[in-house]
Design a protein around this motif. Structure first.
Motif, PDB file in Angstrom:
ATOM      1  N   MET A   1       9.685   7.408  -5.379  1.00  0.00           N
ATOM      2  CA  MET A   1       8.079   7.552  -5.720  1.00  0.00           C
ATOM      3  C   MET A   1       7.490   9.071  -5.657  1.00  0.00           C
ATOM      4  O   MET A   1       6.594   9.193  -4.777  1.00  0.00           O
ATOM      5  CB  MET A   1       7.275   6.458  -4.945  1.00  0.00           C
ATOM      6  CG  MET A   1       5.944   6.043  -5.401  1.00  0.00           C
ATOM      7  SD  MET A   1       5.244   4.989  -4.212  1.00  0.00           S
ATOM      8  CE  MET A   1       5.489   3.269  -5.018  1.00  0.00           C
TER       9      MET A   1
ATOM     10  N   CYS B   1       4.523   9.507  -2.753  1.00  0.00           N
ATOM     11  CA  CYS B   1       4.007   8.695  -1.617  1.00  0.00           C
ATOM     12  C   CYS B   1       4.428   9.181  -0.250  1.00  0.00           C
ATOM     13  O   CYS B   1       5.688   9.681  -0.236  1.00  0.00           O
ATOM     14  CB  CYS B   1       4.881   7.298  -1.861  1.00  0.00           C
ATOM     15  SG  CYS B   1       4.343   6.060  -0.497  1.00  0.00           S
TER      16      CYS B   1
ATOM     17  N   TRP C   1       0.783  -1.036  -0.105  1.00  0.00           N
ATOM     18  CA  TRP C   1      -0.166   0.098  -0.092  1.00  0.00           C
ATOM     19  C   TRP C   1       1.011   1.414   0.007  1.00  0.00           C
ATOM     20  O   TRP C   1       1.896   1.307   0.394  1.00  0.00           O
ATOM     21  CB  TRP C   1      -0.900  -0.018   1.296  1.00  0.00           C
ATOM     22  CG  TRP C   1      -0.192   0.634   2.535  1.00  0.00           C
ATOM     23  CD1 TRP C   1       0.651  -0.564   3.165  1.00  0.00           C
ATOM     24  CD2 TRP C   1       0.007   1.492   3.267  1.00  0.00           C
ATOM     25  NE1 TRP C   1       1.144   0.438   4.364  1.00  0.00           N
ATOM     26  CE2 TRP C   1       0.698   1.326   4.218  1.00  0.00           C
ATOM     27  CE3 TRP C   1      -0.910   2.846   2.791  1.00  0.00           C
ATOM     28  CZ2 TRP C   1       0.876   2.497   5.267  1.00  0.00           C
ATOM     29  CZ3 TRP C   1      -0.675   3.806   3.814  1.00  0.00           C
ATOM     30  CH2 TRP C   1       0.259   3.654   5.158  1.00  0.00           C
ATOM     31  N   HIS C   2       0.324   2.358  -0.430  1.00  0.00           N
ATOM     32  CA  HIS C   2       0.936   3.591  -0.291  1.00  0.00           C
ATOM     33  C   HIS C   2       0.032   4.814  -0.305  1.00  0.00           C
ATOM     34  O   HIS C   2      -1.067   4.881  -0.789  1.00  0.00           O
ATOM     35  CB  HIS C   2       1.649   3.750  -1.800  1.00  0.00           C
ATOM     36  CG  HIS C   2       2.723   2.827  -2.126  1.00  0.00           C
ATOM     37  ND1 HIS C   2       3.882   2.561  -1.880  1.00  0.00           N
ATOM     38  CD2 HIS C   2       2.616   1.762  -2.964  1.00  0.00           C
ATOM     39  CE1 HIS C   2       4.400   1.641  -2.445  1.00  0.00           C
ATOM     40  NE2 HIS C   2       3.515   1.131  -3.061  1.00  0.00           N
ATOM     41  N   PRO C   3       0.383   5.707   0.920  1.00  0.00           N
ATOM     42  CA  PRO C   3      -0.546   6.762   1.229  1.00  0.00           C
ATOM     43  C   PRO C   3       0.162   7.938  -0.012  1.00  0.00           C
ATOM     44  O   PRO C   3       1.040   8.602   0.090  1.00  0.00           O
ATOM     45  CB  PRO C   3      -0.097   7.382   2.572  1.00  0.00           C
ATOM     46  CG  PRO C   3       1.314   6.729   2.669  1.00  0.00           C
ATOM     47  CD  PRO C   3       1.631   5.598   1.545  1.00  0.00           C
TER      48      PRO C   3
ATOM     49  N   HIS D   1       9.909   5.578   0.840  1.00  0.00           N
ATOM     50  CA  HIS D   1       9.376   5.506  -0.667  1.00  0.00           C
ATOM     51  C   HIS D   1       9.618   6.817  -1.408  1.00  0.00           C
ATOM     52  O   HIS D   1      10.191   6.593  -2.610  1.00  0.00           O
ATOM     53  CB  HIS D   1       7.980   4.944  -0.608  1.00  0.00           C
ATOM     54  CG  HIS D   1       7.716   3.887   0.152  1.00  0.00           C
ATOM     55  ND1 HIS D   1       6.483   2.937  -0.201  1.00  0.00           N
ATOM     56  CD2 HIS D   1       8.582   2.916   0.546  1.00  0.00           C
ATOM     57  CE1 HIS D   1       6.408   1.898   0.544  1.00  0.00           C
ATOM     58  NE2 HIS D   1       7.727   1.746   0.906  1.00  0.00           N
TER      59      HIS D   1
ATOM     60  N   ASN E   1       5.002   7.891   2.371  1.00  0.00           N
ATOM     61  CA  ASN E   1       6.113   7.047   3.112  1.00  0.00           C
ATOM     62  C   ASN E   1       7.608   7.854   2.936  1.00  0.00           C
ATOM     63  O   ASN E   1       7.910   7.584   1.671  1.00  0.00           O
ATOM     64  CB  ASN E   1       6.160   5.474   2.659  1.00  0.00           C
ATOM     65  CG  ASN E   1       6.997   4.688   3.289  1.00  0.00           C
ATOM     66  OD1 ASN E   1       8.348   4.966   3.293  1.00  0.00           O
ATOM     67  ND2 ASN E   1       6.970   3.414   3.729  1.00  0.00           N
TER      68      ASN E   1
HETATM   69 CU    CU Z   1       4.914   4.021  -0.643  1.00  0.00          CU
END
Ligand code: CU
Length: 505
Positions: free
Chosen positions: A497, A487, A441-443, A492, A489
């Motif tokens: 990303m 993202c 998953w990615h926010p 990430h 994170n």
């Molecule tokens: Cu991510």
């Protein structure tokens, strides 16, 4: 020109070369010119924002500090010697004037997470400004025209995973919600100064986790496993599998760990608005208040149709406002670090009674939870019905094996950020498909705008996108400039990303 930030911006050699790169790398001569953060149109749009004419001045010092976290002395970087930094509060239409004094050993910046600010105040080095060098100052000045729960943090390297964050609350002068008191709750996963630093974790992460490892873990009920600073097999059903990459020795609510919890006192019967903010680097939190159901009223600052739940799930960067009517007693507010077998704790005290212990886990954590995609935007903020003028697909790519998180297979290049640019024009309805082709998953966070999820879903700036999921979101391009989409994170994002929505001139 009261804005001393311009001095820093124009005076810095890095700023000038950065801008040169921005225009030189616009994908060849045929490509239309992209709006720059310093273009007149940015100031022209800013002038049209509804304004109270009031200017609120703040000073922010980014410092190296020794913080006491639950009895443990931790060397870190923070805003002053407070964790979180002191809350900033404005009324919608006020102009924020905040001077950042950078006393860190590195360059830094401030990003005003969730607010549609003028582009040159968005705090993203290589995109909207030069990073503020060590020992220098920069003044952020913008009109905050949208009420809600926001926060701020640096946008340089892994600095987000230190202590450089604080809440930013914009009050509504005509607040439609009725409540008695507010409790701002910031959640954070903490590792800085505890045998490691975020930069060391990033260096380790970049090595990759080897092939066919680190995914689908948790099977056999063994739970997550530490590999140095990294975590294997942190698994969450709510997040569709792999929940996170990084081991954190502490999880904090308002800068306090579970053995020394932050306590909020209120009278029984108080209608309490809790503003939940996830300031974590690599941890989603599932939050419940023992003995209470919660009514979700807002997410990411924007109102939704009210929804009563037992718990809410926040990805990094997300916010939820919930209302509760306080019962009589002592109640644990617990944030479960999703997939990581750890919790953060605060207490709500309205009467006598013994406080629950640090490992308390209210049943409501396993009760009813709604995803953001199940919420409905309040009518006051729903986008009008309109066909999209332009469509873009943001495909999330990469994986743990090579730690090559990217967008559309391209890692963000700081020295040529427009290589990952999605072009839009002022005045368009933009439809974005956030498509997650990875098995984590990615926010996803968009700067400068608040999109609507689906035809009538919530207005959001940060959205959990599950593995294999594709979510269509719409926004209106009304804030010209170059806006990061990435993202949240921090690891990430840092390895690539990230992309840009760039307005064409
Ligand atoms: Cu991510």
């Amino acid at each position: 020109m009261p804005n001393i930030s311009r001095r820093t911006f124009i005076g810095g050699g890095t700023a000038l070369s950065g801008l040169g790169l921005l225009s030189a790398c616009g994908r060849g001569d045929a490509s239309p010119t992209l709006v720059k953060p310093t273009d007149d149109i940015v100031g022209a749009v800013e002038k049209k924002r509804p304004s109270t004419g009031r200017e609120r001045k703040f000073s922010l010092s980014a410092v190296e500090s020794d913080l006491d976290i639950g009895g443990r002395s931790v060397r870190t970087w923070s805003l002053g010697d407070a964790l979180p930094g002191e809350e900033l509060r404005l009324t919608a239409g006020d102009t924020l004037n905040a001077t950042l004094d950078n006393r860190l050993p590195e360059a830094t910046s401030i990003h005003w997470h969730g607010l549609a600010v003028r582009n040159d105040m968005d705090g993203v080095p290589h995109v909207t400004q030069a990073a503020v060098p060590a020992g220098e100052q920069f003044t952020y000045r913008f009109t905050a025209d949208t009420p809600g729960t926001y926060w701020f943090h640096p946008h340089v390297g892994t600095q987000l995973d230190r202590g450089l964050y604080a809440p930013l609350i914009v009050d509504d002068p005509r607040e439609p919600l009725s409540y008695d008191e507010e409790w701002v709750v910031m959640l954070d996963d903490w590792l800085d100064g505890i045998d490691t630093t975020p930069d060391k974790v990033l260096a380790q992460a970049r090595k990759g986790m080897g092939h066919d490892e680190g995914h689908g873990g948790g099977e056999g009920g063994s739970g997550p496993m530490r590999m140095g600073p990294m975590l294997m097999g942190a698994s969450s059903d709510l997040l569709g599998g792999d929940a996170g990459d990084v081991f954190y020795p502490m999880h904090l609510v308002n800068g306090r760990p579970a053995n020394d919890p932050h306590t909020f006192s209120a009278k029984p019967g108080t209608r309490l608005r809790i503003r939940l903010i996830n300031a974590g680097g690599d941890t989603a939190y599932r939050v419940a208040l023992g003995g209470h159901r919660m009514t979700i009223t807002h997410t990411d600052g924007f109102p939704v149709e009210h929804r009563e739940v037992d718990a809410v799930l926040l990805g990094m960067g997300e916010r939820y406002d919930v209302l509760v009517t306080v019962k009589d007693g002592v109640f644990p507010l617990v944030a479960l670090a999703e997939g990581k077998s750890a919790t953060a704790l605060a207490l709500l005290r309205s009467g006598s009674g013994e406080a629950p212990g640090p490992d308390v886990r209210p049943d409501s954590l396993d009760g009813e939870i709604v995803n953001a995609t199940d919420l409905v935007a309040d009518a006051s903020v729903r986008l009008d019905d309109r066909d999209p003028d332009v469509r873009h697909t943001i495909k999330l790519t990469g994986g743990m094996a090579d730690y090559d998180w990217a967008i559309n297979g391209r890692a963000f290049d700081r020295d040529a950020p427009t290589k990952n640019a999605f072009e839009i024009r002022q005045g368009q309805r933009v439809r974005v498909a956030f498509t997650n082709s990875t098995d984590m998953w990615h926010p996803l966070h968009l700067h400068g705008h608040t999109f609507q999820v689906g035809p009538d879903g919530p207005r959001k700036d940060t959205l959990i996108v599950l593995p294999g999921q594709s979510l269509e979101c719409d926004f209106d391009s009304a804030n010209p400039g170059r806006w990061l989409v990435h993202c949240h994170n921090v690891y990430h994002g840092e390895v690539g990303m990230m992309g840009l929505f760039a307005y064409t001139a």
